[in-house]
Design an enzyme around this catalytic site. Structure first.
Site, PDB file in Angstrom:
ATOM      1  N   ALA A  26       0.881  -1.187  -0.038  1.00  6.27           N
ATOM      2  CA  ALA A  26       0.025   0.062   0.047  1.00  6.27           C
ATOM      3  C   ALA A  26       0.897   1.216   0.046  1.00  6.27           C
ATOM      4  O   ALA A  26       1.972   1.034   0.365  1.00  6.27           O
ATOM      5  CB  ALA A  26      -1.093  -0.265   1.200  1.00  6.27           C
ATOM      6  N   GLY A  28       0.580  -4.892   0.748  1.00  2.00           N
ATOM      7  CA  GLY A  28      -0.676  -4.937  -0.266  1.00  2.00           C
ATOM      8  C   GLY A  28      -0.306  -5.493  -1.245  1.00  2.00           C
ATOM      9  O   GLY A  28      -1.315  -6.140  -1.959  1.00  2.00           O
ATOM     10  N   GLU A  82      -0.778  -8.985  -0.696  1.00  2.00           N
ATOM     11  CA  GLU A  82      -2.158  -9.424  -0.267  1.00  2.00           C
ATOM     12  C   GLU A  82      -3.155  -9.208  -1.464  1.00  2.00           C
ATOM     13  O   GLU A  82      -3.939  -9.934  -1.735  1.00  2.00           O
ATOM     14  CB  GLU A  82      -2.704  -8.365   0.548  1.00  2.00           C
ATOM     15  CG  GLU A  82      -2.068  -8.651   1.918  1.00  2.00           C
ATOM     16  CD  GLU A  82      -2.292  -7.536   2.995  1.00  2.00           C
ATOM     17  OE1 GLU A  82      -1.573  -6.161   2.882  1.00  2.00           O
ATOM     18  OE2 GLU A  82      -2.892  -7.226   4.093  1.00  2.00           O
ATOM     19  N   GLU A 104       4.741  -4.855   7.148  1.00  3.69           N
ATOM     20  CA  GLU A 104       3.873  -3.998   7.946  1.00  3.69           C
ATOM     21  C   GLU A 104       4.405  -3.765   9.381  1.00  3.69           C
ATOM     22  O   GLU A 104       4.351  -2.712   9.746  1.00  3.69           O
ATOM     23  CB  GLU A 104       2.339  -4.346   7.885  1.00  3.69           C
ATOM     24  CG  GLU A 104       1.762  -3.910   6.455  1.00  3.69           C
ATOM     25  CD  GLU A 104       1.689  -5.489   5.589  1.00  3.69           C
ATOM     26  OE1 GLU A 104       2.417  -6.240   6.037  1.00  3.69           O
ATOM     27  OE2 GLU A 104       1.038  -5.566   4.753  1.00  3.69           O
TER      28      GLU A 104
HETATM   29  N1  CAA Z   1       4.787   3.373  -0.600  1.00  3.07           N
HETATM   30  C1  CAA Z   1       4.899   4.532  -1.199  1.00  3.07           C
HETATM   31  N2  CAA Z   1       6.178   4.556  -2.006  1.00  3.07           N
HETATM   32  C2  CAA Z   1       6.946   3.603  -2.178  1.00  3.07           C
HETATM   33  C3  CAA Z   1       6.385   2.204  -1.427  1.00  3.07           C
HETATM   34  C4  CAA Z   1       5.415   2.212  -0.793  1.00  3.07           C
HETATM   35  N3  CAA Z   1       4.687   0.966  -0.139  1.00  3.07           N
HETATM   36  N4  CAA Z   1       7.501   1.371  -1.694  1.00  3.07           N
HETATM   37  C5  CAA Z   1       8.455   1.898  -2.535  1.00  3.07           C
HETATM   38  N5  CAA Z   1       8.145   3.307  -2.543  1.00  3.07           N
HETATM   39  C6  CAA Z   1       8.971   4.372  -3.499  1.00  3.07           C
HETATM   40  C7  CAA Z   1       9.819   4.621  -2.734  1.00  3.07           C
HETATM   41  O1  CAA Z   1       9.724   5.749  -1.713  1.00  3.07           O
HETATM   42  C8  CAA Z   1      10.851   5.349  -3.616  1.00  3.07           C
HETATM   43  O2  CAA Z   1      10.266   6.427  -4.034  1.00  3.07           O
HETATM   44  P1  CAA Z   1      11.427   7.737  -3.992  1.00  3.07           P
HETATM   45  O3  CAA Z   1      12.355   7.375  -5.110  1.00  3.07           O
HETATM   46  O4  CAA Z   1      10.495   8.891  -4.440  1.00  3.07           O
HETATM   47  O5  CAA Z   1      12.071   7.827  -2.627  1.00  3.07           O
HETATM   48  C9  CAA Z   1      10.600   4.282  -5.067  1.00  3.07           C
HETATM   49  O6  CAA Z   1       9.380   3.692  -4.791  1.00  3.07           O
HETATM   50  C10 CAA Z   1      11.593   3.370  -5.078  1.00  3.07           C
HETATM   51  O7  CAA Z   1      11.740   2.698  -4.133  1.00  3.07           O
HETATM   52  P2  CAA Z   1      13.299   2.375  -3.306  1.00  3.07           P
HETATM   53  O8  CAA Z   1      14.253   3.576  -3.540  1.00  3.07           O
HETATM   54  O9  CAA Z   1      12.902   2.191  -1.568  1.00  3.07           O
HETATM   55  O10 CAA Z   1      13.595   1.023  -3.766  1.00  3.07           O
HETATM   56  P3  CAA Z   1      14.637   0.093  -3.397  1.00  3.07           P
HETATM   57  O11 CAA Z   1      15.031  -0.997  -4.515  1.00  3.07           O
HETATM   58  O12 CAA Z   1      15.785   0.573  -2.572  1.00  3.07           O
HETATM   59  O13 CAA Z   1      13.576  -0.933  -2.234  1.00  3.07           O
HETATM   60  C11 CAA Z   1      11.876  -1.916  -1.186  1.00  3.07           C
HETATM   61  C12 CAA Z   1      12.832  -1.738  -2.656  1.00  3.07           C
HETATM   62  C13 CAA Z   1      12.652  -2.905  -0.490  1.00  3.07           C
HETATM   63  C14 CAA Z   1      10.660  -2.800  -1.956  1.00  3.07           C
HETATM   64  C15 CAA Z   1      11.698  -0.691  -0.579  1.00  3.07           C
HETATM   65  O14 CAA Z   1      10.999   0.278  -1.517  1.00  3.07           O
HETATM   66  C16 CAA Z   1      10.635  -0.870   0.334  1.00  3.07           C
HETATM   67  O15 CAA Z   1      10.853  -1.568   1.527  1.00  3.07           O
HETATM   68  N6  CAA Z   1       9.342  -0.452   0.314  1.00  3.07           N
HETATM   69  C17 CAA Z   1       8.266  -0.694   1.263  1.00  3.07           C
HETATM   70  C18 CAA Z   1       7.607  -1.958   1.452  1.00  3.07           C
HETATM   71  C19 CAA Z   1       6.449  -2.239   2.806  1.00  3.07           C
HETATM   72  O16 CAA Z   1       6.814  -1.656   3.730  1.00  3.07           O
HETATM   73  N7  CAA Z   1       5.151  -2.522   2.015  1.00  3.07           N
HETATM   74  C20 CAA Z   1       4.330  -2.649   2.906  1.00  3.07           C
HETATM   75  C21 CAA Z   1       3.317  -1.149   2.903  1.00  3.07           C
HETATM   76  S1  CAA Z   1       2.120  -1.125   4.130  1.00  3.07           S
HETATM   77  C22 CAA Z   1       0.803  -1.830   3.355  1.00  3.07           C
HETATM   78  O17 CAA Z   1       1.012  -2.680   2.380  1.00  3.07           O
HETATM   79  C23 CAA Z   1      -0.269  -2.224   4.260  1.00  3.07           C
HETATM   80  C24 CAA Z   1      -1.360  -3.111   3.876  1.00  3.07           C
HETATM   81  O18 CAA Z   1      -1.297  -4.197   4.440  1.00  3.07           O
HETATM   82  C25 CAA Z   1      -2.129  -2.987   2.827  1.00  3.07           C
END
Ligand code: CAA
Length: 258
Positions: free
Chosen positions: A66, A109, A112, A132
């Site tokens: 998400a 998400g 999911e 999460e």
């Molecule tokens: N939401 C918003 N933006 C996101 C995102 C997310 N879930 N995941 C990645 N992005 C964005 C980053 O912020 C980045 O944007 P900027 O360049 O503007 O900063 C861009 O995508 C590229 O991401 P990274 O630079 O972080 O890429 P990476 O290759 O270094 O890392 C990753 C990849 C390990 C997937 C890392 O992006 C990450 O950890 N993302 C979040 C994963 C996460 O926590 N997901 C759960 C979200 S909460 C949820 O999903 C709730 C639910 O149950 C529905």
């Protein structure tokens, strides 16, 4: 076809394709994307020329979760009042079989969303997880419920409580993924599988999916009763007569989806 901003939508033969397309955010699922994916899936679901739907992302990310930036400042009251992930329930409710073709990250998400689909086909680069807990929250699009049903309590508990990410092979061994294929073959394999499914009779596809859903949601006796009714009902379809006649006559069936 409707214009979408966060997804690409295309029908190829009897297969509807939905490609998540927010590359700048690794296909993070914001509200607009949730509404668009759901609208596209529902439109395919109401079109009898579509017999299977494929949801896919990019090579690097199916979806990284998400959209954290969209949620960050929300209060509990806002989260409840807007039913933030509510529109996904219409996606999960489509009658048409849905395949998730997953390459790269399927986190939070994203994992999911894949689990709302009926079949998860994974590239060998796929990574699944529910991170999460690292954000001070828990899965909110069904992860605590569907992951347990897919991999069992103990594996799901480890993944959800620790935030550990699983590779494709581990996800396949655990039963989350139906098949792992080389990343370069993912779209070809998804196409073949979707076309195979879409060539069957729609009433039997809808009935099979509804019965599978019943197995996820009801006790055994109720699920068996559901199956018995659904099996009998198909004997009023033209395609049941055609399918069985084709078997007897040693030819391929010509289904008319009735
Ligand atoms: N939401 C918003 N933006 C996101 C995102 C997310 N879930 N995941 C990645 N992005 C964005 C980053 O912020 C980045 O944007 P900027 O360049 O503007 O900063 C861009 O995508 C590229 O991401 P990274 O630079 O972080 O890429 P990476 O290759 O270094 O890392 C990753 C990849 C390990 C997937 C890392 O992006 C990450 O950890 N993302 C979040 C994963 C996460 O926590 N997901 C759960 C979200 S909460 C949820 O999903 C709730 C639910 O149950 C529905």
């Amino acid at each position: 076809m409707t214009e979408y901003e966060t997804i690409l939508v295309e029908q190829r033969g009897r297969v509807g394709w939905i490609t998540l397309n927010r590359p700048q955010a690794l296909n993070a699922l914001n509200s607009q994307l949730a509404q668009e994916v759901t609208a596209a899936a529902v439109a395919f679901d109401t079109d009898e020329s579509v017999g299977a739907i494929v949801v896919t992302g990019s090579e690097k990310a199916f979806a990284a979760g998400a959209d954290i930036k969209e949620m960050e400042s929300m209060s509990a009251a806002e989260m409840r009042a807007t039913d933030h992930f509510g529109s996904w329930s219409d996606f999960a409710a489509v009658r048409t079989p849905v395949i998730a073709a997953v390459s790269g990250f399927a986190l939070g998400g994203g994992c999911e969303l894949a689990m709302m689909c009926d079949i998860i086909l994974a590239a060998d680069t796929a990574k699944f997880g529910q991170p999460e807990i690292n954000l001070g929250v828990i899965p909110g699009m069904g992860g605590t419920q569907r992951l347990i049903r897919a991999v069992g309590y103990y594996k799901a508990a480890e993944i959800i409580l620790s935030g550990r990410i699983m590779g494709a092979e581990e996800a396949e061994r655990a039963g989350l993924v139906s098949r792992v294929v080389p990343a370069s073959d993912l779209i070809t394999e998804a196409t073949t599988l979707a076309e195979t499914i879409a060539s069957k009779s729609l009433p039997s596809l809808y009935a099979a999916k509804a019965a599978l859903d019943a197995a996820m949601e009801t006790p055994l006796a109720e699920g068996l009763a559901h199956e018995k009714q659904a099996f009998a009902a198909l004997f009023d379809t033209v395609d049941q007569k055609e399918g069985m006649a084709a078997f007897r006559e040693k030819r391929s069936p010509n289904f008319i989806n009735q």
